[in-house]
Design a protein around this motif. Sequence first.
Motif: not given
Length: 255
Positions: A139-144, A205-219
Amino acid sequence: MMAAPAPLTSGIVIDGRYEVVRPLGAGGMGEVYAVRRKSLGDEVALKRLLPHQDSPSNRARFATEAQAAAHIRHPNVIQVFDYGEDPAVGPYLVMEKLDGPTLAEELADGPIALGRALWIFSAVCAAVEAGHRRGIVHRDLKPANVIIAPTDDGRQVVKVLDFGLAVDLRLAARDITTPGAVIGTVAYMAPEQTEGNPASARSDVFALGVMLYEMVSGKLPFEGKSSLDTLMAINGGRYRPVKEHVPHVTAGVIE
């Protein structure tokens, strides 16, 4: 009324077993110290609630973090060794001490090379899958909440941590979250979370997608001038395709 835990200084021994060595850091709810296990002489990490956060609800959430992480046995999930309560310190959680940077710190330098991003992503997915097999949603997946730690053989290992907002779907009746409360970090929330509805494995799973987007794009895919704007963007599904940020990204990554 519970007494506020005393500040921890070097040399203090907790529960007769853990000697405080030095502070490692603090977050919104807790602070972490390097401590020495008197029985083994090794260093581990001890987390306790910040004095001003020591409330019955936060104690319950703290216990949830310990129980959730302890029930997931996986090399990409931080290992929990002990949980207890000391009269002078309050509740505490003992876990492995990780020395590497967080994924958030690595992202501060910009996008991550695709091969490394996919390696990190695969490891985080494996950790999340292990939790889901146990019925536990983070419930709180994020890069931190992801650390890339060095190993003794010179390699690196990805670890998912901070299960303070986790919920065991098998024990939903014991979820301490207030119905309708928005739980998580806004930029990584799934639409159902932004509306205060219960999280499920799909939310992770949604949060995982956000994290992958951020890792690849920096945004971040969903951004606004305020948290409310971001919530509305998530609910409306409004985001820029990652290829607009990284034109050379392969189709297999963005589909």
